[in-house]
Design a protein around this motif. Sequence first.
Motif, PDB file in Angstrom:
ATOM      1  N   SER A 191       0.841  -1.193   0.000  1.00  0.00           N
ATOM      2  CA  SER A 191       0.000   0.000   0.000  1.00  0.00           C
ATOM      3  C   SER A 191       0.878   1.245   0.000  1.00  0.00           C
ATOM      4  O   SER A 191       1.667   1.462   0.929  1.00  0.00           O
ATOM      5  CB  SER A 191      -0.904   0.001   1.239  1.00  0.00           C
ATOM      6  N   ILE A 192       0.737   2.063  -1.042  1.00  0.00           N
ATOM      7  CA  ILE A 192       1.472   3.326  -1.091  1.00  0.00           C
ATOM      8  C   ILE A 192       1.089   4.202   0.096  1.00  0.00           C
ATOM      9  O   ILE A 192       1.944   4.879   0.682  1.00  0.00           O
ATOM     10  CB  ILE A 192       1.192   4.060  -2.418  1.00  0.00           C
ATOM     11  N   ARG A 193      -0.184   4.200   0.491  1.00  0.00           N
ATOM     12  CA  ARG A 193      -0.623   5.000   1.634  1.00  0.00           C
ATOM     13  C   ARG A 193       0.112   4.591   2.906  1.00  0.00           C
ATOM     14  O   ARG A 193       0.523   5.434   3.707  1.00  0.00           O
ATOM     15  CB  ARG A 193      -2.137   4.863   1.831  1.00  0.00           C
ATOM     16  N   GLU A 194       0.295   3.282   3.114  1.00  0.00           N
ATOM     17  CA  GLU A 194       1.015   2.834   4.304  1.00  0.00           C
ATOM     18  C   GLU A 194       2.468   3.300   4.263  1.00  0.00           C
ATOM     19  O   GLU A 194       3.018   3.745   5.280  1.00  0.00           O
ATOM     20  CB  GLU A 194       0.955   1.303   4.401  1.00  0.00           C
ATOM     21  N   TYR A 195       3.075   3.217   3.090  1.00  0.00           N
ATOM     22  CA  TYR A 195       4.469   3.652   2.970  1.00  0.00           C
ATOM     23  C   TYR A 195       4.577   5.164   3.126  1.00  0.00           C
ATOM     24  O   TYR A 195       5.530   5.673   3.720  1.00  0.00           O
ATOM     25  CB  TYR A 195       5.044   3.215   1.621  1.00  0.00           C
ATOM     26  N   GLU A 196       3.609   5.906   2.611  1.00  0.00           N
ATOM     27  CA  GLU A 196       3.597   7.357   2.808  1.00  0.00           C
ATOM     28  C   GLU A 196       3.459   7.696   4.296  1.00  0.00           C
ATOM     29  O   GLU A 196       4.113   8.628   4.788  1.00  0.00           O
ATOM     30  CB  GLU A 196       2.438   7.986   2.033  1.00  0.00           C
ATOM     31  N   SER A 197       2.632   6.933   5.000  1.00  0.00           N
ATOM     32  CA  SER A 197       2.449   7.172   6.430  1.00  0.00           C
ATOM     33  C   SER A 197       3.733   6.896   7.195  1.00  0.00           C
ATOM     34  O   SER A 197       4.092   7.634   8.124  1.00  0.00           O
ATOM     35  CB  SER A 197       1.316   6.292   6.976  1.00  0.00           C
ATOM     36  N   LEU A 198       4.433   5.843   6.810  1.00  0.00           N
ATOM     37  CA  LEU A 198       5.710   5.531   7.441  1.00  0.00           C
ATOM     38  C   LEU A 198       6.688   6.694   7.286  1.00  0.00           C
ATOM     39  O   LEU A 198       7.297   7.150   8.265  1.00  0.00           O
ATOM     40  CB  LEU A 198       6.312   4.265   6.823  1.00  0.00           C
ATOM     41  N   ARG A 199       6.833   7.181   6.059  1.00  0.00           N
ATOM     42  CA  ARG A 199       7.793   8.252   5.796  1.00  0.00           C
ATOM     43  C   ARG A 199       7.388   9.553   6.494  1.00  0.00           C
ATOM     44  O   ARG A 199       8.237  10.282   7.027  1.00  0.00           O
ATOM     45  CB  ARG A 199       7.942   8.446   4.288  1.00  0.00           C
ATOM     46  N   ALA A 200       6.088   9.829   6.526  1.00  0.00           N
ATOM     47  CA  ALA A 200       5.614  11.030   7.219  1.00  0.00           C
ATOM     48  C   ALA A 200       5.849  10.916   8.723  1.00  0.00           C
ATOM     49  O   ALA A 200       6.231  11.895   9.377  1.00  0.00           O
ATOM     50  CB  ALA A 200       4.136  11.255   6.926  1.00  0.00           C
TER      51      ALA A 200
ATOM     52  N   SER B 149      -6.419   8.809  12.574  1.00  0.00           N
ATOM     53  CA  SER B 149      -6.733   7.375  12.670  1.00  0.00           C
ATOM     54  C   SER B 149      -6.253   6.628  11.424  1.00  0.00           C
ATOM     55  O   SER B 149      -5.829   5.470  11.513  1.00  0.00           O
ATOM     56  CB  SER B 149      -8.235   7.169  12.874  1.00  0.00           C
ATOM     57  N   ALA B 150      -6.299   7.291  10.268  1.00  0.00           N
ATOM     58  CA  ALA B 150      -5.828   6.648   9.039  1.00  0.00           C
ATOM     59  C   ALA B 150      -4.320   6.408   9.102  1.00  0.00           C
ATOM     60  O   ALA B 150      -3.822   5.354   8.653  1.00  0.00           O
ATOM     61  CB  ALA B 150      -6.176   7.507   7.832  1.00  0.00           C
ATOM     62  N   VAL B 151      -3.583   7.358   9.668  1.00  0.00           N
ATOM     63  CA  VAL B 151      -2.133   7.175   9.831  1.00  0.00           C
ATOM     64  C   VAL B 151      -1.865   6.023  10.796  1.00  0.00           C
ATOM     65  O   VAL B 151      -1.046   5.136  10.521  1.00  0.00           O
ATOM     66  CB  VAL B 151      -1.468   8.468  10.330  1.00  0.00           C
ATOM     67  N   SER B 152      -2.539   6.024  11.945  1.00  0.00           N
ATOM     68  CA  SER B 152      -2.344   4.962  12.943  1.00  0.00           C
ATOM     69  C   SER B 152      -2.669   3.595  12.353  1.00  0.00           C
ATOM     70  O   SER B 152      -1.943   2.614  12.578  1.00  0.00           O
ATOM     71  CB  SER B 152      -3.230   5.222  14.171  1.00  0.00           C
ATOM     72  N   ARG B 153      -3.752   3.532  11.580  1.00  0.00           N
ATOM     73  CA  ARG B 153      -4.153   2.260  10.965  1.00  0.00           C
ATOM     74  C   ARG B 153      -3.117   1.803   9.941  1.00  0.00           C
ATOM     75  O   ARG B 153      -2.776   0.615   9.871  1.00  0.00           O
ATOM     76  CB  ARG B 153      -5.531   2.423  10.317  1.00  0.00           C
ATOM     77  N   SER B 154      -2.586   2.739   9.166  1.00  0.00           N
ATOM     78  CA  SER B 154      -1.578   2.390   8.168  1.00  0.00           C
ATOM     79  C   SER B 154      -0.317   1.838   8.826  1.00  0.00           C
ATOM     80  O   SER B 154       0.253   0.832   8.379  1.00  0.00           O
ATOM     81  CB  SER B 154      -1.219   3.613   7.317  1.00  0.00           C
ATOM     82  N   ILE B 155       0.136   2.487   9.902  1.00  0.00           N
ATOM     83  CA  ILE B 155       1.336   2.028  10.599  1.00  0.00           C
ATOM     84  C   ILE B 155       1.094   0.660  11.236  1.00  0.00           C
ATOM     85  O   ILE B 155       1.952  -0.230  11.181  1.00  0.00           O
ATOM     86  CB  ILE B 155       1.772   3.053  11.667  1.00  0.00           C
ATOM     87  N   ALA B 156      -0.094   0.474  11.841  1.00  0.00           N
ATOM     88  CA  ALA B 156      -0.414  -0.818  12.457  1.00  0.00           C
ATOM     89  C   ALA B 156      -0.435  -1.931  11.413  1.00  0.00           C
ATOM     90  O   ALA B 156       0.084  -3.040  11.648  1.00  0.00           O
ATOM     91  CB  ALA B 156      -1.769  -0.730  13.176  1.00  0.00           C
ATOM     92  N   ASN B 157      -1.024  -1.669  10.244  1.00  0.00           N
ATOM     93  CA  ASN B 157      -1.051  -2.669   9.171  1.00  0.00           C
ATOM     94  C   ASN B 157       0.358  -3.006   8.702  1.00  0.00           C
ATOM     95  O   ASN B 157       0.688  -4.178   8.460  1.00  0.00           O
ATOM     96  CB  ASN B 157      -1.872  -2.151   7.989  1.00  0.00           C
ATOM     97  N   LEU B 158       1.187  -1.980   8.573  1.00  0.00           N
ATOM     98  CA  LEU B 158       2.553  -2.194   8.098  1.00  0.00           C
ATOM     99  C   LEU B 158       3.354  -2.993   9.122  1.00  0.00           C
ATOM    100  O   LEU B 158       4.121  -3.900   8.759  1.00  0.00           O
ATOM    101  CB  LEU B 158       3.213  -0.837   7.833  1.00  0.00           C
ATOM    102  N   GLU B 159       3.193  -2.679  10.410  1.00  0.00           N
ATOM    103  CA  GLU B 159       3.899  -3.430  11.458  1.00  0.00           C
ATOM    104  C   GLU B 159       3.455  -4.891  11.468  1.00  0.00           C
ATOM    105  O   GLU B 159       4.281  -5.801  11.669  1.00  0.00           O
ATOM    106  CB  GLU B 159       3.634  -2.788  12.821  1.00  0.00           C
ATOM    107  N   ALA B 160       2.161  -5.119  11.237  1.00  0.00           N
ATOM    108  CA  ALA B 160       1.668  -6.497  11.201  1.00  0.00           C
ATOM    109  C   ALA B 160       2.276  -7.271  10.037  1.00  0.00           C
ATOM    110  O   ALA B 160       2.595  -8.456  10.164  1.00  0.00           O
ATOM    111  CB  ALA B 160       0.141  -6.493  11.101  1.00  0.00           C
ATOM    112  N   ARG B 161       2.458  -6.585   8.907  1.00  0.00           N
ATOM    113  CA  ARG B 161       3.006  -7.273   7.733  1.00  0.00           C
ATOM    114  C   ARG B 161       4.499  -7.567   7.881  1.00  0.00           C
ATOM    115  O   ARG B 161       4.968  -8.638   7.543  1.00  0.00           O
ATOM    116  CB  ARG B 161       2.748  -6.471   6.468  1.00  0.00           C
TER     117      ARG B 161
END
Length: 304
Positions: free
Chosen positions: A7-16, A35-47
């Motif tokens: 997900s580009i959004r998850e990667y954008e959230s990581l960099r931000a 909440s969208a940022v928190s959700r993106s980071i949580a999804n990325l950490e899970a992966r």
Amino acid sequence: MRQNWHSIREYESLRAMIIAGTTTAAAKQLGISQSAVSRSIANLEARVGNALFIRSGGRLEPTAEALGLNDALDPIFTALASIDQREPLGSAKPLLRVGAPPTIAHRFLHLRMSSFMKLQPDYDVFFDVCDSDRLIRNVADELYDVAVADFTTRQPGVMQIPFRRSKLVCLVPANSPLSEKDVISPADLEGYPIVSSVKRHPLRSTVDQMFARAKVEPNVVAETATTVANLEFVRAGVGVGFVNPFPIAESIGEGVLIKPIDDDVEFRTCFLLPASQAQSAGARALMRHIRISTRNDQWSEAIT
């Protein structure tokens, strides 16, 4: 099958998050909800199966896994940027590209960058946070107009301009018997648990040489990759640590004391610029702003 999606959004959230340090600031930067940022980071950490941020002093500091993933993403976002640039740009603003390692970025530079952008609205700013090795390479490769680093380098292609000096200090838990000492010497630490930098970090060899001069064998019980991680281990009572006090002394927090060391180890914080190109007007303006907005304190002073 979720683990195979990217997900580009998850990667954008990581960099931000690496740059901003809080979900609120990252969300504002991206124009999405917290909440969208928190959700993106949580999804990325899970992966990836690892924590990507640790909480420290009200901020979320990136782990080594987060910085490594961020490095791997660079080619992707460089390619996306090149696609965007094929279209007519809506702004003729010059781009100022700035880099810094995590401690400098989160504990010093982000405030100066924010005030600079308010005073200099004619610049678009790209602000990158990465480890020291990649920072130096990116400066030499002209990927940054200017970087700010708490170390010196002899890397070909990199010009350095020192602007702060400070001396090595010892971080001591507030409830330690060492807290009563005005100055810490290596001999005071015979057998005492020590939180050290990882072996690849320049600070590690500096501290090892200090102990060697004193003929003391350090009792290293933990190794960390960042100054912030070192600080938090000391706060937790794991042992004492050794750091450059600039800029961490500005936000040391409770439970940790800074003690001078009976050894003359000096650090210089520098502006790093590509040696093969002239300094841009934006780089000169930012360096001037940083100098003006940084006051002397107990642990560091300006180099004029």
